[in-house]
Write a protein that holds these residues in place. Structure first.
Motif, mmCIF file in Angstrom:
data_model
loop_
_atom_site.group_PDB
_atom_site.id
_atom_site.type_symbol
_atom_site.label_atom_id
_atom_site.label_comp_id
_atom_site.label_asym_id
_atom_site.label_seq_id
_atom_site.Cartn_x
_atom_site.Cartn_y
_atom_site.Cartn_z
ATOM 1 N N UNK A 5 0.927 -1.063 -0.108
ATOM 2 C CA UNK A 5 -0.029 -0.033 0.053
ATOM 3 C C UNK A 5 0.721 1.395 -0.004
ATOM 4 N N UNK A 6 0.930 2.010 -0.929
ATOM 5 C CA UNK A 6 1.466 3.194 -1.151
ATOM 6 C C UNK A 6 1.494 4.226 -0.113
ATOM 7 N N UNK A 7 0.113 4.372 0.507
ATOM 8 C CA UNK A 7 0.030 5.308 1.624
ATOM 9 C C UNK A 7 0.636 5.054 2.886
ATOM 10 N N UNK A 8 1.477 3.744 2.813
ATOM 11 C CA UNK A 8 2.164 3.423 3.980
ATOM 12 C C UNK A 8 3.701 4.221 3.935
ATOM 13 N N UNK A 9 3.838 4.578 2.520
ATOM 14 C CA UNK A 9 5.128 5.237 2.367
ATOM 15 C C UNK A 9 4.892 6.777 1.993
ATOM 16 N N UNK A 10 3.775 6.995 1.218
ATOM 17 C CA UNK A 10 3.475 8.345 0.787
ATOM 18 C C UNK A 10 1.866 8.635 1.372
ATOM 19 N N UNK A 11 1.916 9.312 2.403
ATOM 20 C CA UNK A 11 0.567 9.521 3.060
ATOM 21 C C UNK A 11 -0.308 10.222 2.199
ATOM 22 N N UNK A 12 -1.515 9.494 2.455
ATOM 23 C CA UNK A 12 -2.581 10.264 1.326
ATOM 24 C C UNK A 12 -2.885 9.492 -0.041
ATOM 25 N N UNK A 13 -1.856 8.597 -0.416
ATOM 26 C CA UNK A 13 -1.911 7.972 -1.416
ATOM 27 C C UNK A 13 -2.815 6.616 -1.404
ATOM 28 N N UNK A 14 -3.810 6.226 -2.157
ATOM 29 C CA UNK A 14 -4.720 5.131 -2.050
ATOM 30 C C UNK A 14 -4.093 4.073 -2.926
ATOM 31 N N UNK A 15 -3.182 4.195 -3.703
ATOM 32 C CA UNK A 15 -2.732 3.146 -4.510
ATOM 33 C C UNK A 15 -2.190 1.866 -3.872
ATOM 34 N N UNK A 16 -2.552 0.666 -4.459
ATOM 35 C CA UNK A 16 -2.103 -0.357 -3.841
ATOM 36 C C UNK A 16 -1.810 -1.591 -4.938
ATOM 37 N N UNK A 17 -0.977 -2.521 -4.613
ATOM 38 C CA UNK A 17 -0.899 -3.593 -5.587
ATOM 39 C C UNK A 17 -0.753 -4.990 -4.869
ATOM 40 N N UNK A 18 -0.924 -5.883 -5.369
ATOM 41 C CA UNK A 18 -0.848 -7.285 -4.978
ATOM 42 C C UNK A 18 -0.354 -8.406 -5.729
ATOM 43 N N UNK A 19 0.337 -9.383 -5.354
ATOM 44 C CA UNK A 19 0.919 -10.245 -6.417
ATOM 45 C C UNK A 19 1.673 -11.225 -5.562
ATOM 46 N N UNK A 20 1.818 -12.637 -6.070
ATOM 47 C CA UNK A 20 2.608 -13.756 -5.404
ATOM 48 C C UNK A 20 4.017 -13.409 -5.270
ATOM 49 N N UNK A 21 4.552 -12.683 -6.403
ATOM 50 C CA UNK A 21 6.032 -12.444 -6.461
ATOM 51 C C UNK A 21 6.345 -11.086 -5.963
#
Length: 61
Positions: A5-21
């Protein structure tokens, strides 16, 4: 499955991604930082910060 979750690094950003790798999550996160946050140079400290915020996601059964 792993998730970033990008918001954990850039406050206020809602972008996230998930993948096996983790490598694919890193690729996507770096691309996101370049495109959406205007980062032209991705330093090792940024890579470390992203990597430290990748979490294992427990999928619902």
């Amino acid at each position: 499955m792993k998730e970033f979750h990008c918001g954990t690094l850039v406050p206020g950003c809602d972008w996230h991604t998930r993948h096996e790798e983790e490598a694919e999550i890193m690729r996507r996160a770096v691309e996101h930082m370049r495109i959406d946050h205007g980062e032209t140079v991705i330093r090792e400290t940024m890579i470390d910060a992203i990597r430290s915020r990748i979490e294992k996601r427990r999928d619902a059964a």
